[in-house]
Design a protein around this motif. Structure first.
Motif, PDB file in Angstrom:
ATOM      1  N   ALA A   1       0.834  -1.207   0.000  1.00 49.55           N
ATOM      2  CA  ALA A   1       0.000   0.000   0.000  1.00 49.55           C
ATOM      3  C   ALA A   1       0.864   1.251   0.000  1.00 49.55           C
ATOM      4  O   ALA A   1       0.560   2.241  -0.686  1.00 49.55           O
ATOM      5  N   MET A   2       1.962   1.217   0.748  1.00 54.53           N
ATOM      6  CA  MET A   2       2.901   2.339   0.738  1.00 54.53           C
ATOM      7  C   MET A   2       3.530   2.507  -0.644  1.00 54.53           C
ATOM      8  O   MET A   2       3.775   3.632  -1.096  1.00 54.53           O
ATOM      9  N   TYR A   3       3.761   1.391  -1.318  1.00 55.71           N
ATOM     10  CA  TYR A   3       4.299   1.410  -2.684  1.00 55.71           C
ATOM     11  C   TYR A   3       3.333   2.129  -3.636  1.00 55.71           C
ATOM     12  O   TYR A   3       3.753   2.954  -4.457  1.00 55.71           O
ATOM     13  N   LEU A   4       2.042   1.847  -3.517  1.00 57.06           N
ATOM     14  CA  LEU A   4       1.058   2.544  -4.355  1.00 57.06           C
ATOM     15  C   LEU A   4       1.129   4.050  -4.119  1.00 57.06           C
ATOM     16  O   LEU A   4       1.136   4.843  -5.076  1.00 57.06           O
ATOM     17  N   ASN A   5       1.160   4.454  -2.851  1.00 60.70           N
ATOM     18  CA  ASN A   5       1.222   5.882  -2.542  1.00 60.70           C
ATOM     19  C   ASN A   5       2.492   6.525  -3.076  1.00 60.70           C
ATOM     20  O   ASN A   5       2.475   7.655  -3.587  1.00 60.70           O
ATOM     21  N   GLU A   6       3.593   5.808  -2.963  1.00 58.59           N
ATOM     22  CA  GLU A   6       4.863   6.355  -3.432  1.00 58.59           C
ATOM     23  C   GLU A   6       4.852   6.540  -4.950  1.00 58.59           C
ATOM     24  O   GLU A   6       5.363   7.545  -5.471  1.00 58.59           O
ATOM     25  N   LEU A   7       4.257   5.598  -5.662  1.00 56.66           N
ATOM     26  CA  LEU A   7       4.110   5.753  -7.112  1.00 56.66           C
ATOM     27  C   LEU A   7       3.312   7.002  -7.445  1.00 56.66           C
ATOM     28  O   LEU A   7       3.683   7.787  -8.337  1.00 56.66           O
ATOM     29  N   LEU A   8       2.203   7.197  -6.750  1.00 56.45           N
ATOM     30  CA  LEU A   8       1.321   8.329  -7.052  1.00 56.45           C
ATOM     31  C   LEU A   8       2.005   9.670  -6.749  1.00 56.45           C
ATOM     32  O   LEU A   8       1.906  10.608  -7.527  1.00 56.45           O
ATOM     33  N   VAL A   9       2.708   9.745  -5.632  1.00 53.66           N
ATOM     34  CA  VAL A   9       3.386  10.994  -5.272  1.00 53.66           C
ATOM     35  C   VAL A   9       4.481  11.326  -6.282  1.00 53.66           C
ATOM     36  O   VAL A   9       4.684  12.488  -6.652  1.00 53.66           O
ATOM     37  N   ASN A  10       5.176  10.304  -6.755  1.00 49.54           N
ATOM     38  CA  ASN A  10       6.288  10.534  -7.675  1.00 49.54           C
ATOM     39  C   ASN A  10       5.848  10.758  -9.117  1.00 49.54           C
ATOM     40  O   ASN A  10       6.536  11.467  -9.866  1.00 49.54           O
ATOM     41  N   LEU A  11       4.721  10.186  -9.524  1.00 46.98           N
ATOM     42  CA  LEU A  11       4.372  10.176 -10.940  1.00 46.98           C
ATOM     43  C   LEU A  11       3.171  11.055 -11.303  1.00 46.98           C
ATOM     44  O   LEU A  11       3.054  11.467 -12.461  1.00 46.98           O
ATOM     45  N   MET A  12       2.273  11.316 -10.373  1.00 50.99           N
ATOM     46  CA  MET A  12       1.111  12.137 -10.709  1.00 50.99           C
ATOM     47  C   MET A  12       1.464  13.615 -10.661  1.00 50.99           C
ATOM     48  O   MET A  12       2.054  14.092  -9.693  1.00 50.99           O
ATOM     49  N   ALA A  13       1.096  14.349 -11.701  1.00 50.79           N
ATOM     50  CA  ALA A  13       1.279  15.791 -11.698  1.00 50.79           C
ATOM     51  C   ALA A  13       0.313  16.435 -10.704  1.00 50.79           C
ATOM     52  O   ALA A  13      -0.746  15.883 -10.396  1.00 50.79           O
ATOM     53  N   LEU A  14       0.673  17.585 -10.191  1.00 48.22           N
ATOM     54  CA  LEU A  14      -0.220  18.327  -9.307  1.00 48.22           C
ATOM     55  C   LEU A  14      -1.429  18.833 -10.085  1.00 48.22           C
ATOM     56  O   LEU A  14      -1.330  19.179 -11.269  1.00 48.22           O
ATOM     57  N   ASP A  15      -2.576  18.850  -9.418  1.00 48.49           N
ATOM     58  CA  ASP A  15      -3.803  19.480  -9.930  1.00 48.49           C
ATOM     59  C   ASP A  15      -4.355  18.814 -11.189  1.00 48.49           C
ATOM     60  O   ASP A  15      -5.068  19.451 -11.959  1.00 48.49           O
ATOM     61  N   ASP A  16      -4.029  17.551 -11.397  1.00 44.44           N
ATOM     62  CA  ASP A  16      -4.620  16.786 -12.493  1.00 44.44           C
ATOM     63  C   ASP A  16      -5.470  15.692 -11.857  1.00 44.44           C
ATOM     64  O   ASP A  16      -4.948  14.843 -11.136  1.00 44.44           O
ATOM     65  N   PRO A  17      -6.788  15.688 -12.092  1.00 45.51           N
ATOM     66  CA  PRO A  17      -7.687  14.812 -11.314  1.00 45.51           C
ATOM     67  C   PRO A  17      -7.451  13.316 -11.471  1.00 45.51           C
ATOM     68  O   PRO A  17      -7.654  12.565 -10.517  1.00 45.51           O
ATOM     69  N   TYR A  18      -7.068  12.831 -12.660  1.00 42.18           N
ATOM     70  CA  TYR A  18      -6.940  11.394 -12.886  1.00 42.18           C
ATOM     71  C   TYR A  18      -8.181  10.665 -12.351  1.00 42.18           C
ATOM     72  O   TYR A  18      -8.095   9.713 -11.567  1.00 42.18           O
ATOM     73  N   ASP A  19      -9.349  11.126 -12.789  1.00 37.91           N
ATOM     74  CA  ASP A  19     -10.616  10.649 -12.222  1.00 37.91           C
ATOM     75  C   ASP A  19     -10.762   9.136 -12.278  1.00 37.91           C
ATOM     76  O   ASP A  19     -11.231   8.508 -11.317  1.00 37.91           O
ATOM     77  N   SER A  20     -10.392   8.534 -13.398  1.00 33.12           N
ATOM     78  CA  SER A  20     -10.597   7.093 -13.539  1.00 33.12           C
ATOM     79  C   SER A  20      -9.756   6.291 -12.562  1.00 33.12           C
ATOM     80  O   SER A  20     -10.085   5.147 -12.221  1.00 33.12           O
ATOM     81  N   LEU A  21      -8.677   6.869 -12.078  1.00 34.81           N
ATOM     82  CA  LEU A  21      -7.747   6.141 -11.215  1.00 34.81           C
ATOM     83  C   LEU A  21      -8.141   6.197  -9.741  1.00 34.81           C
ATOM     84  O   LEU A  21      -7.736   5.343  -8.957  1.00 34.81           O
ATOM     85  N   PHE A  22      -8.920   7.196  -9.359  1.00 33.94           N
ATOM     86  CA  PHE A  22      -9.240   7.397  -7.946  1.00 33.94           C
ATOM     87  C   PHE A  22      -9.955   6.176  -7.370  1.00 33.94           C
ATOM     88  O   PHE A  22      -9.571   5.653  -6.317  1.00 33.94           O
ATOM     89  N   ASP A  23     -10.990   5.702  -8.050  1.00 32.11           N
ATOM     90  CA  ASP A  23     -11.736   4.545  -7.553  1.00 32.11           C
ATOM     91  C   ASP A  23     -10.919   3.261  -7.658  1.00 32.11           C
ATOM     92  O   ASP A  23     -11.072   2.348  -6.827  1.00 32.11           O
ATOM     93  N   ILE A  24     -10.068   3.164  -8.669  1.00 35.07           N
ATOM     94  CA  ILE A  24      -9.206   1.982  -8.802  1.00 35.07           C
ATOM     95  C   ILE A  24      -8.258   1.904  -7.609  1.00 35.07           C
ATOM     96  O   ILE A  24      -8.030   0.829  -7.043  1.00 35.07           O
ATOM     97  N   TYR A  25      -7.723   3.046  -7.195  1.00 35.80           N
ATOM     98  CA  TYR A  25      -6.862   3.084  -6.009  1.00 35.80           C
ATOM     99  C   TYR A  25      -7.643   2.649  -4.773  1.00 35.80           C
ATOM    100  O   TYR A  25      -7.171   1.806  -3.994  1.00 35.80           O
ATOM    101  N   ALA A  26      -8.842   3.210  -4.596  1.00 39.21           N
ATOM    102  CA  ALA A  26      -9.660   2.868  -3.432  1.00 39.21           C
ATOM    103  C   ALA A  26      -9.951   1.368  -3.396  1.00 39.21           C
ATOM    104  O   ALA A  26      -9.857   0.724  -2.337  1.00 39.21           O
ATOM    105  N   ASN A  27     -10.293   0.800  -4.541  1.00 30.33           N
ATOM    106  CA  ASN A  27     -10.597  -0.635  -4.605  1.00 30.33           C
ATOM    107  C   ASN A  27      -9.360  -1.483  -4.346  1.00 30.33           C
ATOM    108  O   ASN A  27      -9.444  -2.559  -3.724  1.00 30.33           O
TER     109      ASN A  27
END
Length: 268
Positions: free
Chosen positions: A93-119
């Protein structure tokens, strides 16, 4: 941030990373539905008598204030808790968060990914024996969301269209990040090096003397990854190999410390 009716708007969010800020507050990487990853200060978050804890992996509701890049939150509520994570599942789970912090740009919603992360976070708790499929599903969804779609569906159509006999001279495909998937056949005269871990699922090859190794993939395996046929022998291992290759390209010299933690758990 207010609604058109002038009420303070509440946002669904996850804390991706937190570190102490001044005496009693925290500086957060917060992933907010419809807004994306933002930086914010959680006022008095380290005073438990005043506020509930801001824990990783818990879905929360927040009110955001501020117009600049650095927002502020004063109030938050817990919406749900996935359950207890420990050991390799917590590190994953920490690995998922680390990927997101390093790879997601600021202020870009990535809407389709939000629920995939939650699941995925919920699956790590509910289906502990499905750790590897859960991670691979998330990684490939992340690649798609970030514009690194690997076009793996192509190989399903490829296998339907190409005759079996015509594949006999095909070693496989390698991934060129500029040109996409490239076939390698016997007539190309590439020197092929088979590693000690060679199986029918994947091969290592050297395209020219002195060059770095790339991975050569069979189209059958790439089609199986596209179809998420994780129970097929070798598919999860090859999917992990492909994911590592893509992440190495995306991350550059950045290190994934959660991966080091996972490795230390396996060796310990």
């Amino acid at each position: 941030m207010k609604t058109k009716q002038g009420k303070e708007e509440r946002h669904e969010a996850y804390v991706l990373h937190s570190r102490p800020y001044r005496e009693t507050s925290s500086l957060l990487d917060l992933w907010v539905r419809d807004l994306g990853r933002i930086k914010c200060v959680a006022k008095s978050s380290r005073q438990p008598k005043k506020h509930k804890n801001l824990d990783l992996f818990e879905r929360i509701s927040v009110q955001l204030y501020g117009r600049g890049e650095l927002k502020t939150i004063y109030q938050w509520d817990h919406l749900d808790t996935p359950g207890f994570l420990s050991g390799a599942h917590l590190a994953s789970a920490m690995y998922l968060n680390e990927l997101l912090v390093n790879l997601m740009a600021l202020d870009d919603p990535y809407d389709s990914l939000f629920d995939i992360y939650a699941n995925t976070i919920r699956d790590l708790v509910r289906y502990p024996d499905q750790l590897q499929p859960s991670l691979r599903n998330f990684e490939f969804a992340l690649f798609d969301a970030l514009g690194y779609g690997l076009n793996l569906d192509y190989f399903t159509a490829y296998l339907d269209e190409v005759k079996v006999g015509s594949q006999r001279d095909l070693y496989g495909f390698y991934l060129d990040f500029e040109e996409g998937w490239q076939p390698v056949s016997r007539v190309d005269n590439y020197p092929i090096h088979y590693s000690n871990s060679y199986t029918a699922a994947s091969r290592n090859f050297v395209s020219a003397p002195g060059s770095a190794n790339s991975v050569l993939y069979e189209p059958q395996m790439l089609a199986a990854i596209a179809q998420k046929r994780w129970m097929k022998p070798g598919v999860l291992r090859v999917a992990k190999m492909l994911s590592r290759q893509v992440l190495a390209h995306m991350m550059g010299r950045k290190q994934l410390y959660s991966r080091q933690l996972l490795a230390s758990m396996k060796s310990g």
